[in-house]
Scaffold this motif. Structure first.
Motif: not given
Length: 67
Positions: A8-12, A14-16, A21-26
């Motif tokens: 998860l951290k790696e993928l996050r 990679e998308k900078n 920001q990820l929290a807002e998306i999900f």
């Protein structure tokens, strides 16, 4: 660190995306993302599926069952 947390951290990264920001998306808190990335909590099935679709990877990949 679990396969899920590290992937998860790696993928996050990679998308900078930040944890916020990820929290807002999900629609979760930044704390939840932090806990997922530090193995203190795991997402439910619905969130796991949403994460896999967002990053275009399989749930098996996220869980470390395949490379």
């Amino acid at each position: 660190m679990s396969a899920f947390a590290s992937r998860l951290k790696e993928l996050r990264n990679e998308k900078n995306l930040t944890q916020l920001q990820l929290a807002e998306i999900f629609n979760v808190s930044k704390t939840t993302i932090c806990q997922w990335e530090t193995c203190k909590q795991e997402p439910d099935f619905d969130k796991l599926t949403a994460i896999s679709k967002f990053f275009d990877v399989s749930t098996d990949y996220l869980l470390g069952l395949e490379d």
